[in-house]
Design an enzyme around this catalytic site. Structure first.
Site, PDB file in Angstrom:
ATOM      1  N   LYS A  76      36.095  28.329  41.861  1.00  0.00           N
ATOM      2  CA  LYS A  76      37.542  28.107  41.986  1.00  0.00           C
ATOM      3  C   LYS A  76      38.019  28.629  43.343  1.00  0.00           C
ATOM      4  CE  LYS A  76      41.705  28.943  39.182  1.00  0.00           C
ATOM      5  NZ  LYS A  76      42.182  29.538  37.924  1.00  0.00           N
ATOM      6  N   SER A 159      44.848  26.539  34.940  1.00  0.00           N
ATOM      7  CA  SER A 159      44.816  26.274  36.351  1.00  0.00           C
ATOM      8  C   SER A 159      43.424  25.970  36.898  1.00  0.00           C
ATOM      9  CB  SER A 159      45.408  27.459  37.125  1.00  0.00           C
ATOM     10  OG  SER A 159      44.664  28.611  36.881  1.00  0.00           O
ATOM     11  N   SER A 183      43.813  29.811  31.581  1.00  0.00           N
ATOM     12  CA  SER A 183      43.410  28.919  32.670  1.00  0.00           C
ATOM     13  C   SER A 183      41.944  28.546  32.743  1.00  0.00           C
ATOM     14  CB  SER A 183      43.836  29.511  34.013  1.00  0.00           C
ATOM     15  OG  SER A 183      45.243  29.407  34.126  1.00  0.00           O
TER      16      SER A 183
END
Lengths: 498, 122
Positions: A76, A159, A183
């Site tokens: 990420k 996310s 997330s």
């Protein structure tokens, strides 16, 4: 494409069936072909191939290989990587306030990235995400939304949307995401992959661009429970560079995946199965629970009475912490600086932040600042911390009666791009099943257990398992059983379409 | 007329059915408050952004009002979930981030430090 599990990749490399260079080349080619998914912001082509070449030499020399040798991994973009830009999907971490290529270059690798490299994994890409991890759909990225490989008109969740989508689309066998209020678990559910939120304090946050320091955790996303367990064994454990990373010894998670579950006590909290839960999600989860009963598990209904205060509590605590954490983005030391002839220091701060932050980030900073401000601190922030205690106590009490909790990961399957962007509160309410566990600091996993039909699309359904803090072995034990019961491994999206 | 999501059921009934009502926000945040908070947060907002935020924050604060339903007079706030005491390390010097690396991402540097515009004490 069935040889894309973490376990299979490790075996292929060790046996000599494939070289790291071949596998990395193939991985990069798949990533490039899937550009329309927008799940990845950057491919570290040179660095990955150099690492692969070194690894091939290492294998040839007979040296001991790390536990993830040969596995290509996307991380990420909130995680610091020495060899790639790191932007948290925000323009404020770009030099020119616009282009990803001018993204900030960290002077260090995050601890989790260090550990992956030390385990001989190959970090190939930075994954798309909601800006500063604020969002549930990856639509808040400054570099465009990521798409759900099962239906590209829908969101992959957020996310960690890019982390989930890239694994679901079989671009990489594994990725790292971060989970503050769901997330990892929610995008894992939307994309039909496994995602783990470790207990708070289980994995080092050093090098994770902070959103909410008392909630953030880094965790793995993979197509299999086994793969997630292998990654967690590598990244978990104390770190002298993160004072909130506790001394608890890392368990044997891979082994735990295979342990029988007979005799374990499962709690099904009634608050997660009432109004608002999509029928096909409910059915898939209940089918899975029935299969666990067949495996000898004892199931009972329980209650977590403060569940629906989770959204309000979270959106005070997380935003307050975020307002503090994001104050460092001021144009002084890194990232975007807007400095004009007539700027004074305050104008530089206001304009750099005004131009660099997206709408959702500003909304949360504003809410958090308000909650902490003089006159409102007790009514909002302190109150939320007290309710957090009540939410945590719900879990403490219930875990005296059961070993794990099982719930849906999300009330609905993946929603459409654009569907919730105009109503922030509606977007927040979608996280109702994942937020309380984050507030309590317990560990959780989302496992794909079935599908829902929506407008002719088959959409994955995720089941969430929650275990007490530091009880990841129990988590993996039940997750393994759910995965075997669902028997979905052969099913993949048809492939990323334009 | 402002639209707001509101809980239709009480806490004891589990996850509430969200219904759409049209009514004035019970908890409004005023435009002045929004401007004040933006100043505290060092965020420059356009007119449009400030207006949107006034409405959106009002809606969110409306939802947050429900926390008042809970009696927390005897409840300790949770500041951290796993950390019971701050771990310490030996008081010995370690390698830190070298100065040149620390300065390398800055837009402007001067004399080994970060260069910024002047500021006026308010």
């Amino acid at each position: 494409m069935s040889e894309t599990t973490v376990k299979a990749v490790i075996a292929n490399f060790r046996s000599g069936d494939a070289s790291a260079t071949e596998m990395t080349e193939a991985c990069l080619a798949r990533c490039e072909a899937a550009e329309s998914l927008n799940s990845l912001l950057h491919l570290s082509r040179e660095a990955a191939l150099a690492a692969a070449a070194n690894l091939d030499d290492k294998r040839a020399s007979g040296a001991t290989l790390g536990p993830l040798a040969g596995v290509p991994i996307a991380v990420k973009d909130a995680l610091c990587t020495l060899d790639a830009p790191t932007t948290a999907a925000s323009k404020i971490l770009t030099r020119d306030g616009q282009n990803y290529e001018t993204g900030w270059r960290p002077p260090y690798d995050a601890t989790v990235v260090d550990r992956l490299r030390a385990a001989d994994a190959i970090v190939v890409a930075k994954a798309n995400m909601d800006e500063f991890a604020m969002g549930s759909s990856n639509e808040n990225s400054a570099f465009g939304p990521a798409k759900n490989p099962w239906d590209p008109t829908r969101t992959p969740g957020g996310s960690s949307g890019g982390s989930a989508a890239s694994v679901a689309a079989e671009l990489v066998p594994a990725s790292l995401g971060s989970d503050t209020g769901g997330s990892i678990r929610q995008p894992a559910a939307f994309c039909g992959v496994v995602g783990v939120k470790p207990s708070y304090g289980r994995v080092s946050r050093y090098g994770l661009i902070a959103f909410a320091s008392s909630l953030d955790q880094v965790g793995p996303l993979c197509r299999t429970v086994d793969g997630a367990a292998r990654l967690l064994e590598v990244i978990a454990g104390p770190d002298t560079r993160d004072a909130t990373c506790v001394e608890s010894p890392v368990g044997k998670y891979v082994e735990a995946c295979q342990r029988p579950v007979a005799g374990l006590r499962v709690g099904v909290p009634r608050e997660y199965f009432s109004d608002g839960l999509d029928e096909s999600v409910r059915r898939a989860v209940e089918t899975s629970i029935q299969k666990l009963r067949d495996d000898g598990v004892e199931v009972q209904e329980v209650s977590l009475p403060h569940t629906n205060y989770g959204v309000a509590t979270y959106y005070l605590i997380a935003t307050a912490e975020a307002s503090s954490n994001l104050s460092r983005f001021d144009g002084v030391r890194f990232g975007l600086r807007v400095e004009r002839q007539d700027s004074d220091l305050v104008a530089m701060y206001e304009q750099s932040r005004g131009q660099g932050f997206g709408a959702e980030v500003k909304r949360r900073i504003m809410l958090g600042t308000y909650a902490l401000s003089t006159g409102f601190y007790d009514a909002y922030y302190r109150k939320a911390q007290q309710v957090r205690t009540l939410i945590k106590q719900d879990f403490d009490q219930v875990f005296q009666k059961v070993d794990v909790l099982i719930t849906p990961s999300s009330p609905t399957p993946a929603f459409s791009l654009g569907e919730k962007v105009d109503d922030p509160l509606q977007m927040y309410l979608a996280d109702i099943y994942t937020l309380p566990a984050s507030l309590a600091g317990v560990c959780g996993i989302s496992v794909p257990v079935g599908f829902a039909e929506a407008d002719g699309s088959q959409l994955p359904v995720g089941l969430q398992i929650l275990a007490p803090s530091m009880a990841e072995e129990t988590l993996f034990r039940v997750a393994g059983a759910c995965e075997r019961g669902a028997d979905l491994l052969g099913q993949t999206p048809s492939g990323p379409s334009a | 007329m402002s639209l707001a999501w509101a809980n239709a059921a009480s806490a004891a009934d589990g996850i509430s059915q969200m219904k759409l009502f049209a009514y004035e926000s019970v908890v409004a945040i005023s435009k002045q408050e929004v401007q004040h908070v933006a100043k505290l947060a060092r965020l420059q907002l356009s007119q449009g952004e400030a207006e949107n935020l006034t409405t959106q924050l009002g809606n969110i604060l409306d939802h947050i009002e429900q926390l008042k339903q809970l009696d927390t007079s005897d409840v300790e706030p949770t500041r951290h979930v796993a950390v019971e005491q701050m771990p310490v390390r030996p008081d010995s010097a370690r390698e830190g981030l070298p100065q040149d690396l620390a300065l390398s991402s800055a837009a402007r540097t001067s004399g080994g430090g970060f260069a910024v515009p002047g500021f006026i004490e308010e």
